[in-house]
Design an enzyme around this catalytic site. Structure first.
Site, PDB file in Angstrom:
ATOM      1  N   PRO A  44       0.813  -1.214   0.000  1.00  0.00           N
ATOM      2  CA  PRO A  44       0.000   0.000   0.000  1.00  0.00           C
ATOM      3  C   PRO A  44       0.849   1.269   0.000  1.00  0.00           C
ATOM      4  O   PRO A  44       1.976   1.285   0.527  1.00  0.00           O
ATOM      5  CB  PRO A  44      -0.802  -0.117   1.305  1.00  0.00           C
ATOM      6  CG  PRO A  44      -0.781  -1.570   1.655  1.00  0.00           C
ATOM      7  CD  PRO A  44       0.545  -2.073   1.175  1.00  0.00           C
ATOM      8  N   ASP A  45       0.283   2.327  -0.579  1.00  0.00           N
ATOM      9  CA  ASP A  45       0.927   3.641  -0.559  1.00  0.00           C
ATOM     10  C   ASP A  45       0.581   4.292   0.772  1.00  0.00           C
ATOM     11  O   ASP A  45      -0.256   5.183   0.859  1.00  0.00           O
ATOM     12  CB  ASP A  45       0.418   4.470  -1.743  1.00  0.00           C
ATOM     13  CG  ASP A  45       1.036   5.861  -1.802  1.00  0.00           C
ATOM     14  OD1 ASP A  45       2.137   6.045  -1.244  1.00  0.00           O
ATOM     15  OD2 ASP A  45       0.401   6.759  -2.392  1.00  0.00           O
ATOM     16  N   ALA A  46       1.238   3.805   1.818  1.00  0.00           N
ATOM     17  CA  ALA A  46       0.900   4.233   3.180  1.00  0.00           C
ATOM     18  C   ALA A  46       2.150   4.351   4.044  1.00  0.00           C
ATOM     19  O   ALA A  46       2.126   4.046   5.233  1.00  0.00           O
ATOM     20  CB  ALA A  46      -0.083   3.240   3.808  1.00  0.00           C
ATOM     21  N   ASN A 109      -2.192   7.767   1.115  1.00  0.00           N
ATOM     22  CA  ASN A 109      -2.470   8.238  -0.233  1.00  0.00           C
ATOM     23  C   ASN A 109      -3.577   9.289  -0.214  1.00  0.00           C
ATOM     24  O   ASN A 109      -4.552   9.166   0.528  1.00  0.00           O
ATOM     25  CB  ASN A 109      -2.865   7.061  -1.125  1.00  0.00           C
ATOM     26  CG  ASN A 109      -3.047   7.462  -2.570  1.00  0.00           C
ATOM     27  OD1 ASN A 109      -4.108   7.943  -2.959  1.00  0.00           O
ATOM     28  ND2 ASN A 109      -2.022   7.278  -3.369  1.00  0.00           N
TER      29      ASN A 109
END
Length: 288
Positions: A44-46, A109
């Site tokens: 994930p873009d986290a 994100n």
């Protein structure tokens, strides 16, 4: 380039191959995007990837193309001490610019909920630290404004932009997730009224109907197509794999593939020393 006339079209890339394809397509710069790079790792873009992983991805792009590269560095990976080291690592990798967003680390994100902004003066200190750490005077630090994403409003975005510019930011990126460019237009109008001659960038992911020329006319200097390469890659590969699995053959999708000779040309196979090309390649591979 940001200080020159007109506007720049900046294509998001997630590896060396996509960076080269963007260069071949005529884009003026590369965005080493956090979502694209995270997706290439299937995470994930986290804020899950390390700074080293992001730097290495940008370095692959640097080796693959000659275009200027703006690296998306999320919220800076940590405090001011981390930011200082980050600038030196990206500079050493030959990256031309970094873009830091004013959200709390670890970030999420921008197209997700639950956004938390960094305290303005704390983020301004990150910008000042980044500028103080750079060795190359041409290195660019972009301050990314997430006020409109987080619901803090236009006044908050403008006050933060002024503060970040005063801290040394070379450019600002105003981010919006509306389906039209109304917020972008308003920000540009009010930003220009401040008299600050600082380039503004944007990411038109959700307002795709607005052209780069229209955004340039508003006063945008850099238009970043941040995630389109990774999204089309997912769709195209999924469709090809599904077709092969369904038909038990590659015949139905051969027409949609790059030829081997096209791929060889792209990756430099023709420059390999002591390599002998297969004379029948054009007949067997090119002819569909």
């Amino acid at each position: 380039m940001l200080s020159g006339p007109g506007h720049l079209r900046i294509m998001g890339a997630h590896d060396g191959l996509t960076a080269k394809l963007a260069e071949n397509a005529g884009f003026e710069a590369i965005w080493a995007g956090g979502l694209g790079i995270s997706s290439s790792y299937l995470v994930p873009d986290a804020g899950l990837l390390t700074m080293t992983e992001f730097v290495n991805a940008a370095a692959q792009m640097r080796a693959a193309c000659t275009l200027p590269i703006i690296a998306d560095v999320d919220a800076g990976f940590g405090d001011v001490n981390v930011v200082r080291r980050m600038v030196r690592l990206y500079e050493a990798a030959g990256i031309d610019a970094i873009c830091i967003e004013d959200k709390q680390y670890p970030k999420r994100n921008s197209f997700r909920g639950g956004q938390h902004l960094e305290e303005p003066r704390a983020f301004a200190q990150k910008i000042a630290t980044a500028k103080a750490a750079q060795l190359d005077t041409d290195f660019v630090v972009v301050a990314r404004l997430e006020s409109l994403i987080a619901g803090a409003g236009m006044d908050d975005a403008l006050s933060r932009a002024e503060l970040y510019h005063d801290a040394g930011a070379d450019a600002v990126l105003i981010h919006s997730r509306l389906s039209d460019a109304g917020e972008i237009r308003e920000f540009c109008r009010r930003w220009q009224a401040t008299g600050r001659n600082v380039p503004v960038l944007c990411v038109p992911t959700t307002y795709a109907g607005t052209t780069a020329t229209e955004l340039g006319d508003m006063g945008i200097r850099g238009i970043i197509y941040a995630n389109h390469a990774i999204r089309v890659s997912v769709k195209a590969v999924t469709e090809v794999l599904a077709s092969i699995a369904k038909h038990d053959s590659t015949a139905p999708i051969e027409y949609s593939l790059a030829s081997l000779s096209e791929l060889f040309g792209l990756i430099g196979m023709n420059d390999v020393l002591n390599d002998v090309p297969w004379e029948g390649a054009s007949d067997s591979v090119e002819a569909r």
